[in-house]
Design a protein around this motif. Structure first.
Motif, mmCIF file in Angstrom:
data_model
loop_
_atom_site.group_PDB
_atom_site.id
_atom_site.type_symbol
_atom_site.label_atom_id
_atom_site.label_comp_id
_atom_site.label_asym_id
_atom_site.label_seq_id
_atom_site.Cartn_x
_atom_site.Cartn_y
_atom_site.Cartn_z
ATOM 1 N N PHE A 1 28.919 64.493 23.095
ATOM 2 C CA PHE A 1 28.838 63.245 22.322
ATOM 3 C C PHE A 1 30.177 62.513 22.368
ATOM 4 O O PHE A 1 30.224 61.291 22.500
ATOM 5 C CB PHE A 1 28.503 63.512 20.849
ATOM 6 N N ALA A 2 31.245 63.288 22.228
ATOM 7 C CA ALA A 2 32.574 62.676 22.146
ATOM 8 C C ALA A 2 33.112 62.266 23.526
ATOM 9 O O ALA A 2 34.195 61.699 23.613
ATOM 10 C CB ALA A 2 33.540 63.641 21.475
ATOM 11 N N SER A 3 32.374 62.586 24.579
ATOM 12 C CA SER A 3 32.789 62.161 25.918
ATOM 13 C C SER A 3 32.210 60.799 26.261
ATOM 14 O O SER A 3 32.877 59.966 26.850
ATOM 15 C CB SER A 3 32.318 63.165 26.973
ATOM 16 N N LYS A 4 30.966 60.586 25.930
ATOM 17 C CA LYS A 4 30.349 59.262 26.143
ATOM 18 C C LYS A 4 29.147 59.129 25.212
ATOM 19 O O LYS A 4 28.396 60.088 25.020
ATOM 20 C CB LYS A 4 29.910 59.096 27.600
ATOM 21 N N GLU A 5 28.958 57.907 24.733
ATOM 22 C CA GLU A 5 27.940 57.702 23.692
ATOM 23 C C GLU A 5 26.526 58.024 24.167
ATOM 24 O O GLU A 5 25.692 58.484 23.385
ATOM 25 C CB GLU A 5 27.952 56.256 23.191
ATOM 26 N N ASN A 6 26.246 57.758 25.463
ATOM 27 C CA ASN A 6 24.853 57.976 25.875
ATOM 28 C C ASN A 6 24.473 59.453 25.897
ATOM 29 O O ASN A 6 23.299 59.781 26.031
ATOM 30 C CB ASN A 6 24.537 57.280 27.212
ATOM 31 N N ALA A 7 25.473 60.339 25.711
ATOM 32 C CA ALA A 7 25.158 61.770 25.600
ATOM 33 C C ALA A 7 24.415 62.064 24.305
ATOM 34 O O ALA A 7 23.864 63.164 24.137
ATOM 35 C CB ALA A 7 26.431 62.594 25.683
ATOM 36 N N LEU A 8 24.381 61.100 23.400
ATOM 37 C CA LEU A 8 23.621 61.299 22.150
ATOM 38 C C LEU A 8 22.155 61.621 22.449
ATOM 39 O O LEU A 8 21.477 62.262 21.652
ATOM 40 C CB LEU A 8 23.704 60.036 21.284
ATOM 41 N N ALA A 9 21.688 61.166 23.627
ATOM 42 C CA ALA A 9 20.303 61.450 24.006
ATOM 43 C C ALA A 9 20.068 62.944 24.187
ATOM 44 O O ALA A 9 18.925 63.399 24.146
ATOM 45 C CB ALA A 9 19.961 60.695 25.282
ATOM 46 N N PHE A 10 21.157 63.709 24.381
ATOM 47 C CA PHE A 10 21.001 65.172 24.476
ATOM 48 C C PHE A 10 20.444 65.733 23.171
ATOM 49 O O PHE A 10 19.833 66.800 23.160
ATOM 50 C CB PHE A 10 22.337 65.845 24.792
ATOM 51 N N ALA A 11 20.679 65.029 22.049
ATOM 52 C CA ALA A 11 20.159 65.483 20.763
ATOM 53 C C ALA A 11 18.638 65.588 20.814
ATOM 54 O O ALA A 11 18.050 66.476 20.209
ATOM 55 C CB ALA A 11 20.595 64.517 19.664
ATOM 56 N N LEU A 12 18.020 64.675 21.567
ATOM 57 C CA LEU A 12 16.565 64.730 21.723
ATOM 58 C C LEU A 12 16.172 65.615 22.898
ATOM 59 O O LEU A 12 15.157 66.295 22.873
ATOM 60 C CB LEU A 12 16.018 63.321 21.962
ATOM 61 N N PHE A 13 17.011 65.563 23.943
ATOM 62 C CA PHE A 13 16.648 66.265 25.161
ATOM 63 C C PHE A 13 16.725 67.790 24.986
ATOM 64 O O PHE A 13 15.966 68.519 25.612
ATOM 65 C CB PHE A 13 17.574 65.808 26.299
ATOM 66 N N LEU A 14 17.618 68.239 24.134
ATOM 67 C CA LEU A 14 17.781 69.690 23.948
ATOM 68 C C LEU A 14 16.484 70.340 23.454
ATOM 69 O O LEU A 14 15.986 71.279 24.089
ATOM 70 C CB LEU A 14 18.945 69.941 22.982
ATOM 71 N N PRO A 15 15.882 69.839 22.366
ATOM 72 C CA PRO A 15 14.606 70.456 21.964
ATOM 73 C C PRO A 15 13.490 70.228 22.979
ATOM 74 O O PRO A 15 12.672 71.136 23.194
ATOM 75 C CB PRO A 15 14.277 69.773 20.644
ATOM 76 N N ILE A 16 13.505 69.057 23.649
ATOM 77 C CA ILE A 16 12.437 68.792 24.642
ATOM 78 C C ILE A 16 12.536 69.792 25.791
ATOM 79 O O ILE A 16 11.539 70.389 26.216
ATOM 80 C CB ILE A 16 12.541 67.337 25.175
ATOM 81 N N ALA A 17 13.765 70.017 26.271
ATOM 82 C CA ALA A 17 13.957 70.963 27.382
ATOM 83 C C ALA A 17 13.575 72.375 26.949
ATOM 84 O O ALA A 17 12.986 73.133 27.727
ATOM 85 C CB ALA A 17 15.407 70.914 27.846
ATOM 86 N N SER A 18 13.906 72.721 25.708
ATOM 87 C CA SER A 18 13.552 74.068 25.213
ATOM 88 C C SER A 18 12.046 74.232 25.183
ATOM 89 O O SER A 18 11.508 75.283 25.550
ATOM 90 C CB SER A 18 14.121 74.276 23.818
ATOM 91 N N HIS A 19 11.361 73.178 24.760
ATOM 92 C CA HIS A 19 9.898 73.233 24.740
ATOM 93 C C HIS A 19 9.332 73.351 26.139
ATOM 94 O O HIS A 19 8.437 74.150 26.392
ATOM 95 C CB HIS A 19 9.344 71.969 24.077
ATOM 96 N N ALA A 20 9.868 72.526 27.041
ATOM 97 C CA ALA A 20 9.355 72.532 28.409
ATOM 98 C C ALA A 20 9.522 73.927 29.012
ATOM 99 O O ALA A 20 8.644 74.423 29.706
ATOM 100 C CB ALA A 20 10.096 71.492 29.234
ATOM 101 N N ARG A 21 10.647 74.528 28.726
ATOM 102 C CA ARG A 21 10.910 75.873 29.257
ATOM 103 C C ARG A 21 9.903 76.872 28.687
ATOM 104 O O ARG A 21 9.386 77.728 29.408
ATOM 105 C CB ARG A 21 12.339 76.270 28.885
ATOM 106 N N ALA A 22 9.643 76.720 27.401
ATOM 107 C CA ALA A 22 8.678 77.627 26.762
ATOM 108 C C ALA A 22 7.280 77.403 27.338
ATOM 109 O O ALA A 22 6.544 78.360 27.597
ATOM 110 C CB ALA A 22 8.679 77.382 25.258
ATOM 111 N N TRP A 23 6.918 76.155 27.604
ATOM 112 C CA TRP A 23 5.584 75.869 28.154
ATOM 113 C C TRP A 23 5.458 76.351 29.593
ATOM 114 O O TRP A 23 4.357 76.636 30.051
ATOM 115 C CB TRP A 23 5.312 74.362 28.097
#
Lengths: 559, 531
Positions: B194-216
């Protein structure tokens, strides 16, 4: 009784069916070259179109014609590969390589160079018809022979490089014979038909030579008799220098035929240095190139029975490359990408042959993958180069301003870029480009005259005078064709520097009966001012007035 | 070579890292270009950036905005970790460009390695993962990020973001005390991203999505319970980061977005959103075929849709419908095709913020913003390899096509790197590459003026004025050139037109007035009869 299980036909089966391969290849080539339809005329295109009635006057239609010719050439390439008994997949791959070879971009994109496409289409069709003639019987044979003869004549008349089809035809026929009967003798059985076959090839050649003689004798323009130094510096060289440099150029062409990824529209002597002694480091590269060509020749001859496709590939490359390589006679260019259109067929033959070899290897998965990866990488880069080159050929400005960056060693391109700047009124930029051109080629009188004229327009008469004086010392293209232009500008420079005696001397030389260019108009105005200038020496004013009075009645400005 | 030796996975991975290294090696000869000179250098002539010139305590950087004070750049940007990296580099090597470029290259290689690990965590096929990592490493749209030193922010955000993801995957798999350690690492990396670039804030959403995708991928019937697991972590970090940012940028006024930066900023949403949709679609195309790259995609480069009466409006509507259908389909098949779902999530999720659709940002389209979204292509490739048709020619065709794509990218990278050598090479090349870019015409005209090529400068500016006749700043530059050409009356007209035109920054008004006054004085002086 149960029915035998059948494999369902998938979408991929339909898409990759052998019958669809060639149309798909043609479609891909058309898509890659499609942006060229937005291009205008470049270089000599406009005058070429007006001289050739079969070409459309509109740029769009002219480019469409060139594209159609290229697609036709790709189709003929496929047919030639198939005729040499390569598999459908091999022929398709070879045709794909031919269609997307980036070295073809100049021939396809520049309308003037489309004669090479026409030469290829006519020459290859004639070759195919010729072999058909030999293999058929009866009246069809005579008809095919007459058609082949006509096609050969038209090919020779399209472009001089088509003369390479004559030796290649012998290579082609031999390769076909060896493929049918590898144990056959070197020469075919002599019969009465052999005379007919020879006539089919020789008659068009003789007619061409007769026409050439006739045209030259009655003084018509047939080609460009005044080979410009900037186009082919080898024209002025003899012996060691010419052959050593010609081999260097051949090496470059061979490398570019294999990896056509760094292209340019000019290869003048400032790009290819003239090799003057064996101590020159370029000489060793030239030797390597000569060895590579020799190896190609020896390998081709050695394999003429076992691998006739490779024999044909080597024969084709050498026939066409050596013909225009300044070895046998001097051509009008040291090297041009567009004239290498036909030799690329050799690469297609090679690719087709490799395809069949790799496909025949039992369980050769790594080899197959490596071949596919290599082909993919090559095709990808070649396509990208074509896509990048297409918008460059939009007009003279896009072409030359870009090319001076990609080929900074070319004096000719620098001079062409300067002409673009001058047309836009950018004298300072033109001056910078011409200074670079003069630095690259200080022996070119034309560049010094252009530079002198630009300095005059920039209000720097002393530098103009010095530059124009350098033109007298230049070796090429010979001072005579530009003498009036040179002296007119020099007279103008002297007048502006108030060096009146020298100015009037130059003025007397500048008074040609025909020329009426900008420098002359400026000079006339300046001379008139000088005549009316009471502070100038009277004797010189009278002399100038006399010269002007003698000259003016004969002067008729163009409408 | 030993008999029977076959390259192992590590050897292939080494090759996957070696190819981009060789291709990007020429970047080490480049200088500081474009924004690098203002943001990443400690000193550039008279210009000094104190926080880079002198290494401060690490926490001090968390109180600073990204752009230095007094600069016209967007003062609402907050990237403390990126500035800290510049300051560290400056402390160790000074303002030499080589270490700055080398560090970018190393971070890119780390990114490739992390992509490989990420793909391995999602797919069973090592070959597919290696190819996916290679595609990411050779994607030519990354050339701007690696060749420009300020691309560091993208690299750091991506590397930290993927590290956070991988650590989170490990935390999910662990059932021992190490789980806490992995969670701590994940949370630290997420914050650094987040502190490197603002668009990394999307990782906040992507982290749970990726975890779900991995589980699926492991069990398509698995219920979506992971949200609960990740929600506190991402929420705490997002709020914490936003609070810090708010505190650091408390005094920032927020520079207005200029027309040159984004001509759509002032338009109504009915015009801005369709224009942005077309640009977004173009970016999608660039993500697949990154062969026609440019530094500037600003005014003149992309079309502006003027409203529903414009035919392009309906094209934009069509694009929006297509994209919406694509997203809906991906959501519907998220359990059956989690890789496709993930690919779409990463592309749309990371590019949406800077797309000008939700709000106007200070650029139309920047290739560097597509560094993270291009990971979607690697995911797509892995999915394609897993679903290759049964036809015998399919592997050959796929190999040839992929090789062709890689070849085109490699060639594009080799061409782009020397373009980024310095500001002059960049501007000179780009003006030929993008002749309708107003920004590039202005920059090239400035270089022409330096060389006294006044007429050429005038020609460039005339071309720019044809595209943007209302821009006051352009008229200022044009007037200046006309003065140098000795066309004083035309210059006065240009200054007057400039004052009537659009002026985003009041400094240009002052400059125009001062130039106009001076030119008029000169004109009067010239008209006065000699005594």
């Amino acid at each position: 009784m149960s029915e035998p299980a059948t494999t369902p036909v998938s979408f991929w089966d339909h898409l990759l069916a052998p019958g669809l391969r060639l149309p798909l290849i043609l479609l891909l080539c058309a898509v890659i070259y499609l942006p060229m339809l937005a291009n205008g005329f470049t270089m000599d295109d406009a005058s070429f179109v007006s001289r050739h009635p079969w070409r459309s006057q509109s740029a769009w239609m002219s480019h469409l014609q060139s594209l159609a010719l290229h697609l036709g050439a790709v189709g003929l390439c496929y047919a030639m590969l198939r005729r040499l008994r390569l598999s459908a997949g091999a022929a398709a791959t070879g045709a794909l390589v031919f269609g997307l070879h980036a070295l073809h971009s100049e021939a396809v994109l520049c309308i003037t160079s489309s004669v090479e496409l026409l030469g290829f289409i006519l020459g290859s069709s004639a070759c195919l018809l010729f072999s058909r003639m030999i293999e058929t019987q009866g009246s069809i044979r005579i008809l095919a022979g007459l058609c082949a003869s006509l096609l050969f004549f038209l090919a020779f008349r399209s472009t001089e490089t088509s003369l390479g089809w004559v030796p290649f035809l012998l290579v082609w026929l031999h390769a076909r014979r060896m493929q049918r009967t590898p144990a056959a003798g070197m020469l075919p059985r002599a019969d009465v038909w052999q005379w007919f076959y020879a006539a089919v090839l020789i008659v068009p050649l003789l007619i061409l030579l007769w026409l050439h003689h006739l045209v030259v004798r009655i003084g018509m323009d047939f080609g460009d008799p005044n080979i410009q130094y900037l186009r082919n510096s080898l024209y002025y060289e003899l012996g060691f220098e010419r052959y050593a440099t010609a081999f260097l150029v051949q090496g470059h062409a061979l490398l570019q035929s294999l990896f056509p990824f760094w292209l340019a529209s000019d290869y003048s002597h400032s790009v290819f240095p003239i090799i003057r002694s064996i101590a020159d480091p370029w000489f060793w590269l030239s030797t390597i190139a000569a060895l590579a060509l020799a190896a190609m020749l020896v390998t081709g001859l050695r394999w003429h029975r076992r691998r006739p496709v490779l024999f044909a590939a080597a024969g084709l490359y050498l026939c066409f490359a050596l013909l225009q390589g300044n070895f046998l006679g001097r051509t009008d260019r040291i090297y041009s990408e567009s004239t290498w259109y036909t030799p690329i067929l050799a690469l297609s033959l090679l690719v087709g042959w490799i395809y069949d070899r790799v496909a025949a290897m039992p369980g050769a998965l790594p080899h197959r993958s490596l071949a596919q990866i290599t082909l993919g990488l090559w095709l990808g880069i070649s396509c990208l180069v074509v896509l990048q080159r297409t918008p460059l050929w939009k007009d003279d400005a896009t072409l030359f301003l870009h090319e001076t960056q990609s080929q900074p060693g070319s004096a000719r391109l620098a001079a062409k870029a300067a002409a673009v700047h001058l047309a836009r009124g950018e004298q300072v930029s033109a001056g910078l480009a011409l200074e670079r051109a003069a630095q690259l080629d200080p022996a070119c009188a034309g560049i010094w005259v252009m530079l002198g004229r630009t300095y005059l327009e920039l209000g720097r008469p002393a530098e103009a005078r010095d530059a124009l004086k350098r033109a007298y010392q230049a070796r090429h293209p010979g001072i005579h064709p530009i003498l009036e232009r040179l002296t007119a500008n020099l007279a103008l420079a002297y007048l502006r520097l108030h060096q009146y005696p020298q100015a009037i001397d130059c003025y007397s030389t500048a008074l040609g009966p025909t020329d009426y260019f900008r420098s002359r108009k400026d000079l006339d105005a300046a001379i008139l001012d000088f005549i009316q200038d009471d502070s100038a020496p009277l004797e010189l004013r009278i002399r100038a007035a006399t010269l002007r009075g003698n000259f003016l009645p004969a002067q008729t400005p163009p409408r | 070579m030993r008999e029977g030796w076959k390259p192992t996975g590590t050897a292939w991975l080494f090759l996957v890292l070696l190819i981009p290294t060789l291709l990007y090696l020429p970047a080490l000869r480049n200088e500081f270009t474009w924004d690098d000179r203002v943001v990443a250098m400690g000193r550039d002539g008279d210009w000094v950036r104190p926080e880079v010139d002198e290494l401060l305590a690490p926490w001090s950087y968390f109180a600073l905005p990204y752009w230095p004070k007094g600069n016209a750049g967007d003062d609402k940007l907050y990237r403390p970790v990126t500035i800290l990296s510049f300051a560290l580099r400056h402390a160790l090597f000074g303002d030499a460009p080589l270490p700055a470029h080398l560090l970018n290259l190393i971070l890119h290689l780390l990114a490739i390695l992390l992509v490989f690990r990420f793909l391995r965590a999602l797919s069973g096929s090592e070959v597919a993962c290696l190819l996916g990592a290679l595609v990411f490493g050779l994607h030519a749209i990354h050339s701007e990020v690696i060749a420009g030193v300020v691309g560091r922010s993208e690299l750091l955000a991506f590397d930290f973001g993927l590290l956070a993801l991988l650590a989170a995957f490990r935390a999910t798999d662990s059932h021992t005390r190490s789980r806490l350690g992995w969670l701590a690492l994940s949370s630290a990396c997420l914050f650094q991203a987040f502190a490197s670039k603002e668009n990394a804030l999307a990782f906040a959403l992507f982290l749970p999505i990726a975890s779900h995708a991995r589980a699926w991928r492991q069990d398509p019937a698995r219920p979506a319970l992971l949200w609960r697991q990740w929600f506190p972590l991402v929420l705490i970090h997002t709020i914490g980061f936003l609070l810090l940012r708010n505190e650091a940028l408390a005094g920032a006024q927020g520079n207005p977005i200029t027309w040159l930066e984004n001509p759509w900023a002032d338009l109504s949403p009915l015009a801005r959103i369709p224009s942005a949709l077309i640009a977004w679609d173009y970016a999608l195309l660039l993500s697949f075929f990154p062969f026609d790259l440019a530094v500037d995609h600003g005014p003149g480069s992309l079309p502006t849709v003027m409203g529903p009466a414009d035919a392009l409006f309906w094209l934009a509507a069509l694009i929006a419908t297509g994209m919406a259908l694509l997203v809906l389909r991906a959501i519907r098949y998220r359990r059956r095709a989690p890789l496709l779902f993930l690919a779409l999530a990463i592309w749309f999720g990371f590019s949406f913020i800077t797309s000008n659709i939700p709000f106007a940002v200070n650029l139309v389209l920047a290739e560097r913003s597509y560094f993270i979204p291009s990971l979607a292509l690697s995911l797509l490739l892995v999915w394609t390899i897993e679903h290759l048709p049964e036809h015998r020619a399919a592997p050959a065709l796929a190999t040839t096509l992929l090789s062709a794509w890689i070849g085109m990218n490699a060639f594009t990278i080799l061409e782009r790197i020397p373009v980024w050598k310095n500001n002059q090479t960049l501007a000179t090349y780009e003006v030929v590459n993008r002749p309708d870019s107003v920004r590039m015409r202005i920059v090239v005209a400035q270089y022409c003026l330096l060389d006294e090529r006044n007429q050429e400068a005038a020609n460039h500016l005339e071309h720019a004025i044809e595209i943007a006749p209302h821009l006051g700043r352009l008229k200022h530059d044009y007037g200046l050139v006309l003065e140098k050409l000795g066309r004083l009356a035309d210059a006065i007209d240009a200054y007057e037109e400039g004052l009537d035109g659009r002026i985003d920054d009041q400094r240009w008004t002052l400059r125009l007035r001062s130039r106009l006054a001076r030119a008029r004085k000169q004109q009067q002086k010239a008209a006065r009869p000699p005594r």
